[in-house]
Design an enzyme around this catalytic site. Structure first.
Site, PDB file in Angstrom:
ATOM      1  N   LYS A   1       0.795  -1.228   0.000  1.00 26.87           N
ATOM      2  CA  LYS A   1       0.000   0.000   0.000  1.00 26.87           C
ATOM      3  C   LYS A   1       0.828   1.278   0.000  1.00 26.87           C
ATOM      4  CE  LYS A   1      -3.907  -1.933   2.471  1.00 26.87           C
ATOM      5  NZ  LYS A   1      -4.603  -1.942   3.758  1.00 26.87           N
TER       6      LYS A   1
ATOM      7  N   GLY B   1      10.019  -5.213   7.578  1.00 26.47           N
ATOM      8  CA  GLY B   1       9.686  -6.619   7.730  1.00 26.47           C
ATOM      9  C   GLY B   1       9.738  -7.463   6.478  1.00 26.47           C
TER      10      GLY B   1
ATOM     11  N   GLY C   1       9.426  -0.632  13.575  1.00 25.91           N
ATOM     12  CA  GLY C   1       8.866   0.705  13.796  1.00 25.91           C
ATOM     13  C   GLY C   1       9.916   1.800  13.914  1.00 25.91           C
TER      14      GLY C   1
HETATM   15  P1  AMP Z   1       4.410  -4.226   3.067  1.00 23.39           P
HETATM   16  O1  AMP Z   1       4.209  -4.927   4.377  1.00 23.39           O
HETATM   17  O2  AMP Z   1       3.633  -2.975   2.902  1.00 23.39           O
HETATM   18  O3  AMP Z   1       5.872  -4.074   2.723  1.00 23.39           O
HETATM   19  O4  AMP Z   1       3.770  -5.194   1.983  1.00 23.39           O
HETATM   20  C1  AMP Z   1       4.311  -6.435   1.679  1.00 23.39           C
HETATM   21  C2  AMP Z   1       3.283  -7.255   0.999  1.00 23.39           C
HETATM   22  O5  AMP Z   1       2.909  -6.643  -0.208  1.00 23.39           O
HETATM   23  C3  AMP Z   1       3.764  -8.633   0.655  1.00 23.39           C
HETATM   24  O6  AMP Z   1       3.040  -9.564   1.413  1.00 23.39           O
HETATM   25  C4  AMP Z   1       3.464  -8.756  -0.834  1.00 23.39           C
HETATM   26  O7  AMP Z   1       2.881  -9.988  -1.177  1.00 23.39           O
HETATM   27  C5  AMP Z   1       2.462  -7.650  -1.062  1.00 23.39           C
HETATM   28  N1  AMP Z   1       2.435  -7.228  -2.464  1.00 23.39           N
HETATM   29  C6  AMP Z   1       3.471  -6.930  -3.253  1.00 23.39           C
HETATM   30  N2  AMP Z   1       3.060  -6.663  -4.502  1.00 23.39           N
HETATM   31  C7  AMP Z   1       1.729  -6.811  -4.516  1.00 23.39           C
HETATM   32  C8  AMP Z   1       0.729  -6.689  -5.534  1.00 23.39           C
HETATM   33  N3  AMP Z   1       1.043  -6.351  -6.776  1.00 23.39           N
HETATM   34  N4  AMP Z   1      -0.556  -6.929  -5.201  1.00 23.39           N
HETATM   35  C9  AMP Z   1      -0.863  -7.268  -3.937  1.00 23.39           C
HETATM   36  N5  AMP Z   1       0.022  -7.389  -2.931  1.00 23.39           N
HETATM   37  C10 AMP Z   1       1.311  -7.167  -3.218  1.00 23.39           C
END
Ligand code: AMP
Length: 397
Positions: free
Chosen positions: A198, A354, A377
């Site tokens: 996100k 993470g 964090g």
């Molecule tokens: P974050 O914790 O914000 O770094 O998000 C990591 C997560 O984002 C991982 O579990 C990935 O599987 C997910 N992610 C990466 N690319 C995508 C995508 N194109 N669509 C959905 N989820 C994604």
């Protein structure tokens, strides 16, 4: 400023704030001792320099007062074994009895204080509680980067009681040095790779990085919010409609500041969010209905590799695809490969946050990058440009 390498520990009792917040199984056996191992160099330095070490940490989330399941008694055996020293366990972390035990310590001895969070004063940053903790020793070492973003008694307030006898431990020192190599004095070009699901969770970091980086690679799920904001069609890809304006604004700011933004131009689209979905490579801005982008496509990977391999400093936070599924891990693996190649050529690379750490571990890049931060964090707040109380207190800022 004192450092752990210049300070004279002989005959001193050093209060060391560590992060022993480790997971236990149902039999109270430590299942991951990474954090304990990470604290050993600092503790060893103190006892091998003729000092005694008094170890302080929080452990779990006790609600109000002592709770047996969060007692340090579950850790002391494992800790002793790793340190190869018989560590004594205090019945509490403050009070007359604890002070007497601490005062009686001989050079080379180690005392583990009971869980700091058995007292409300710890998280409140209570000065009286910090004063009582401080009465147990002669100097204060902060080696808990994971809690450096908290102004708790043991992580920040204690600094007041040791104006000339406070310092970082090795762990926090290397975290701060590595982060400063990226944020304050990078070899250029500096490239940040921001991935993950996100935009909303990374927005403050991205905004802060726009003042520092030369190249900003935006990958993973957040790509599609940008693509949609730019007028592209994203099918069923993950998107935060409330952040379309934010995305446009980031692009505008980047252009004003001369930061180049790189995003996937082609993507691997899937017909469902699953490891064995059908796939096709499509343009990032022309994803058909019923399909969602889950990884960077081959053209994009080529471009990202080139940008990364030509960088002098690289910061990686977040995978560029759904790396948990083999089919959609290609982009994240390629990013890791490129970072390792750049590091071999002399670039400084820092991986933090993470999921990128999980990614690096999963694909075996651990030895090929310059530094891996596991601080969670605290790392994110540092990247957001915030001052960390646990760092500022040691530096006297
Ligand atoms: P974050 O914790 O914000 O770094 O998000 C990591 C997560 O984002 C991982 O579990 C990935 O599987 C997910 N992610 C990466 N690319 C995508 C995508 N194109 N669509 C959905 N989820 C994604």
């Amino acid at each position: 400023m004192q450092t752990i390498d210049t300070y004279d520990f002989s005959g001193k009792k050093a209060l060391i704030r560590v992060d022993f917040n480790v997971p236990l199984d149902e039999n109270f056996v430590v299942t991951d001792d990474t954090r304990i191992k990470a604290a050993l160099p600092t503790i060893k330095k103190v006892i091998e320099s003729g000092g005694a070490a008094i170890i302080m940490s929080h452990f779990g989330r006790p609600k109000s007062g002592p709770e047996d399941k969060y007692s340090m008694k579950h850790l002391v055996g494992h800790f002793s074994k790793l340190l190869e020293v018989e560590v004594k366990l205090a019945p509490d972390c403050i009070g007359e009895e604890v002070k007497n035990i601490a005062n009686a310590l001989q050079p080379g001895e180690v005392l583990l204080l009971e869980n700091l969070r058995f007292h409300k004063g710890e998280e409140k940053g209570d000065e009286e509680f910090a004063a009582q903790l401080s009465a147990n020793g002669d100097c204060w070492i902060n080696d808990a980067f994971g809690t450096a973003h908290r102004a708790h008694a043991s992580t920040a307030v204690m600094a007041k009681f040791f104006p000339n006898d406070k310092m970082f431990g090795y762990l926090i020192e290397s975290e701060v040095e590595s982060l400063d190599k990226v944020l304050k004095s990078p070899s250029r070009p500096l490239t940040a790779i921001m991935g993950g699901a996100k935009v909303s969770t990374k927005i403050t970091i991205i905004e802060n990085l726009l003042d520092k980086v030369d190249n900003l690679i935006l990958g993973g799920g957040m790509t599609y919010t940008f693509v949609k904001a730019d007028g592209g069609t994203i099918g069923d890809s993950i998107c935060e409609n409330d952040f379309l304006e934010t995305a446009k604004n980031i692009e505008k700011l980047a252009a004003e500041k001369g930061v180049k933004i790189y995003m996937a131009t082609d993507v691997v689209a899937a017909d469902s969010f699953s490891p064995d979905a059908n796939t096709q490579v499509v343009a990032a801005g022309a994803i058909p209905d019923g399909w969602q982008g889950l990884d960077a496509g081959p053209e994009s990977i080529k471009m990202l590799k080139k940008v990364i391999e030509e960088s002098g400093t690289i910061l990686w936070n977040g995978p560029v695809g759904v790396f948990e599924f083999e089919k959609f891990a290609v982009g994240s693996k390629a990013v890791g490969d490129a970072i390792v190649a750049a590091t071999k050529k002399g670039a400084f690379s820092l991986v933090g946050g993470g999921d990128s750490v999980a990614c690096v571990n999963k694909f075996g890049f651990t030895d090929g990058v310059s530094y891996i931060s596991t601080a969670g964090g605290a790392l994110l707040e540092y990247l957001e440009g915030k001052s960390l109380p646990g760092v500022a207190a040691v530096r006297g800022e």
